[in-house]
Design a protein around this motif. Structure first.
Motif, short mmCIF file in Angstrom:
data_model
loop_
_atom_site.label_atom_id
_atom_site.label_comp_id
_atom_site.label_asym_id
_atom_site.label_seq_id
_atom_site.Cartn_x
_atom_site.Cartn_y
_atom_site.Cartn_z
N ARG A 1 0.89 -1.32 -0.01
CA ARG A 1 -0.10 0.02 0.06
C ARG A 1 0.91 1.32 0.10
NH1 ARG A 1 -4.99 -2.65 2.52
NH2 ARG A 1 -6.22 -0.67 2.11
N THR A 2 1.34 1.51 -1.39
CA THR A 2 2.42 2.62 -1.22
C THR A 2 1.84 4.07 -1.12
OG1 THR A 2 2.34 2.62 -3.55
CG2 THR A 2 3.85 1.05 -2.74
N GLY A 3 0.69 4.13 -1.45
CA GLY A 3 -0.15 5.47 -1.09
C GLY A 3 -0.53 5.81 0.20
N SER A 4 -0.33 4.86 1.20
CA SER A 4 -0.95 4.79 2.51
C SER A 4 -0.41 6.24 3.42
CB SER A 4 -0.96 3.49 3.08
OG SER A 4 0.54 3.23 3.53
N SER A 5 -1.08 6.40 4.26
CA SER A 5 -0.43 7.44 5.32
C SER A 5 0.64 6.90 6.09
CB SER A 5 -1.74 7.90 6.43
OG SER A 5 -2.27 6.57 6.96
N LEU A 6 0.66 5.66 6.26
CA LEU A 6 1.95 4.96 7.06
C LEU A 6 3.13 5.18 6.11
CD1 LEU A 6 3.38 3.25 9.09
CD2 LEU A 6 2.18 1.28 8.23
N ALA A 7 2.99 4.77 4.67
CA ALA A 7 4.07 4.52 3.76
C ALA A 7 4.50 6.05 3.66
CB ALA A 7 3.79 4.09 2.47
N VAL A 8 3.68 6.99 3.50
CA VAL A 8 3.92 8.34 3.05
C VAL A 8 4.71 9.09 4.29
CG1 VAL A 8 2.78 10.77 2.71
CG2 VAL A 8 2.18 8.64 1.39
N GLY A 9 4.24 8.73 5.61
CA GLY A 9 4.77 9.24 6.72
C GLY A 9 6.36 8.66 6.76
N LEU A 10 6.59 7.50 6.73
CA LEU A 10 8.01 6.87 6.73
C LEU A 10 8.79 7.50 5.57
CD1 LEU A 10 6.85 3.33 7.70
CD2 LEU A 10 8.22 4.75 9.06
N ASP A 11 8.18 7.67 4.35
CA ASP A 11 9.18 8.18 3.36
C ASP A 11 9.48 9.49 3.81
OD1 ASP A 11 10.46 7.98 0.72
OD2 ASP A 11 9.03 9.47 0.04
N LEU A 12 8.89 10.32 4.24
CA LEU A 12 9.28 11.72 4.75
C LEU A 12 10.35 11.46 5.79
CD1 LEU A 12 5.65 13.43 5.27
CD2 LEU A 12 7.24 13.76 3.69
N LEU A 13 10.25 10.60 6.82
CA LEU A 13 11.35 10.51 7.54
C LEU A 13 12.58 9.99 6.76
CD1 LEU A 13 12.22 10.16 10.52
CD2 LEU A 13 11.40 7.82 10.52
N ARG A 14 12.58 9.10 5.90
CA ARG A 14 13.64 8.88 5.16
C ARG A 14 14.25 9.70 4.52
NH1 ARG A 14 14.66 7.49 0.14
NH2 ARG A 14 12.62 7.94 -0.47
N GLN A 15 13.37 10.71 3.88
CA GLN A 15 14.12 11.80 3.29
C GLN A 15 14.68 12.85 4.03
OE1 GLN A 15 11.55 13.46 -0.05
NE2 GLN A 15 10.29 11.68 0.64
N GLY A 16 14.54 12.67 5.37
CA GLY A 16 14.85 13.85 6.41
C GLY A 16 13.88 14.91 6.44
N ILE A 17 12.76 14.93 5.95
CA ILE A 17 11.90 16.23 6.00
C ILE A 17 11.32 16.15 7.36
CG2 ILE A 17 9.68 17.06 5.17
CD1 ILE A 17 10.53 15.70 2.39
N GLY A 18 10.98 14.92 8.07
CA GLY A 18 10.63 14.85 9.23
C GLY A 18 11.57 14.33 9.98
N GLY A 19 11.87 14.47 11.46
CA GLY A 19 12.89 14.25 12.31
C GLY A 19 12.53 12.75 12.97
N SER A 20 11.19 12.47 12.99
CA SER A 20 10.98 11.18 13.69
C SER A 20 9.36 10.96 13.17
CB SER A 20 10.64 11.33 15.24
OG SER A 20 10.12 12.44 15.70
N PHE A 21 8.73 9.57 13.62
CA PHE A 21 7.53 9.18 13.01
C PHE A 21 7.04 8.69 14.10
CE2 PHE A 21 5.33 5.64 11.23
CZ PHE A 21 4.32 6.51 9.98
N VAL A 22 5.63 8.83 14.29
CA VAL A 22 4.57 8.23 15.10
C VAL A 22 3.42 7.63 14.47
CG1 VAL A 22 3.12 8.65 17.10
CG2 VAL A 22 5.24 10.01 17.02
N SER A 23 3.16 6.45 14.97
CA SER A 23 1.90 5.59 14.18
C SER A 23 1.24 5.12 15.44
CB SER A 23 2.24 4.92 13.05
OG SER A 23 1.06 4.52 12.75
N ALA A 24 -0.19 4.94 15.48
CA ALA A 24 -0.79 4.37 16.32
C ALA A 24 -1.50 2.82 15.80
CB ALA A 24 -1.93 4.90 17.07
#
Length: 361
Positions: A115-138
């Motif tokens: 599910r490459t377009g999921s909110s989970l995948a998008v968020g982790l990709d932002l972390l991978r790119q360095g746009i975000g400093g950390s990632f949280v998911s419930a």
């Protein structure tokens, strides 16, 4: 986390005297003094994850910003998230990274990677790119772990990641339980490495200089346990930390050791048992009128996920915090604070520096 991997609960007994304050689990101890100050990057939040997303996750993000100054990027369906922000009078208070899909809570693993377009995948990709400093998911723990491994990768030398949770102990400090549900079928080599991760976490986050490690088993005598435990015990005796030996279930909250290591299946069962036992005990105490409401609330706060936010997923190439699947806004807000503090304390990089010994022997 999902119901099969619920976020651990911190527990004590109603008769236990109040202990001296300790750093909240997941918050680096003295992080500003222990490591150089680094620019704060936003926390990326999977706004569609969890039993109550996006309503409670968005509310939690707003709370984290307003009460704790945490900058948050929300990932999810943009129209839905914009409506939630507007409903809270918070339009513009959090950036939105559009996603077209959401991983269901029923997804337990690698299926999430498709599910490459999921909110989970998008968020982790932002972390991978360095746009975000950390990632949280419930979201589902299995889905988060599989996606994090696939999209971020593990740190060098790490075989599998592990969830670390700090449980308040009767001695006044905290005991790190690892693994709390990320890897349910590990090898003995993985168990030994989980111990290294737990030791690093105890040192860097809880400020324990020389942590002791105990292997969870059915008896404290050497050689007790199943084949996995017995082989793990042999490896742990060669590791570069203080190995106490085997410990039993009643040692987890007693403060017998600083780190209790086990497989993710057993660790998650232990945590749920603690959570249920404390709830039942508090209910019985309330019915019997043994303690007042204020005293009971003080005990309840020690194991409430709202207080501690989430569990750190150690051994990855980025900072990931997994929150309780049933998290409400206050718990999400706390998880965002924990994630920001772990990132600013450079805990992931510093844990990586500690992993200089290969456990296979």
């Amino acid at each position: 986390m999902d119901r099969d991997h619920d976020n651990p609960s911190q527990a004590d007994t109603p008769s236990t005297p109040a202990s001296p304050p300790t750093p909240a689990p997941g918050t680096p101890s003295g992080r500003n003094a222990a490591s150089p100050e680094v620019p704060s990057r936003p926390v990326v939040l999977d706004a569609m994850g969890g039993d109550h997303g996006p309503a409670e996750t968005v509310r939690g993000a707003v709370q984290a910003r307003r009460e704790h100054g945490v900058q948050v990027i929300l990932t999810g369906l943009p129209d839905v998230l914009s409506r939630e922000l507007a409903r809270l009078g918070a339009a513009g208070e959090a950036d939105i990274a559009p996603a077209t899909d959401a991983v269901p809570m029923s997804e337990r693993g690698v299926g999430a990677l498709t599910r490459t377009g999921s909110s989970l995948a998008v968020g982790l990709d932002l972390l991978r790119q360095g746009i975000g400093g950390s990632f949280v998911s419930a979201g589902s723990t299995g889905a988060v772990v599989a996606s994090a491994i696939g999209l971020l990768g593990t740190a060098p030398q790490v075989l599998r990641p592990a969830l670390a949770v700090a449980l308040p102990s009767l001695r006044g400090g905290a005991t790190v339980l690892v693994d709390a549900g990320a890897t349910v079928d590990p090898t003995p080599q993985m168990i030994a490495q989980f111990a290294l991760l737990g030791v690093s976490y105890a040192q860097l986050v809880l400020g324990v200089d020389d942590p002791s490690v105990g292997l969870l088993s059915i008896g404290s005598e050497p050689g007790k346990g199943n084949r996995l435990t017995r082989r793990s015990e042999e490896l742990l005796r060669w590791m570069p930390f203080r190995f106490h030996g085997n410990v039993e279930g009643d040692d987890v909250l007693a403060g017998t050791v600083d780190v209790v290591v086990t497989d993710g299946f057993t660790g998650n069962v232990v945590l749920k048992n603690i959570e249920g036992t404390v709830r039942a005990t508090l209910s019985l105490v309330t019915r019997c009128g043994i303690a007042g409401p204020d005293d009971l609330r003080q005990v309840a706060r020690r194991y409430d996920p709202e207080t501690h936010g989430g569990a750190a997923l150690l051994g990855l190439a980025g900072t990931v915090v997994v929150a309780h699947g049933s998290s409400r806004a206050a718990t999400i807000a706390r998880a965002c604070v924990v994630a920001r503090d772990l990132a600013e304390g450079q805990v992931v990089a510093r844990v990586r520096e500690h992993l200089t010994v290969t456990p296979a022997r």
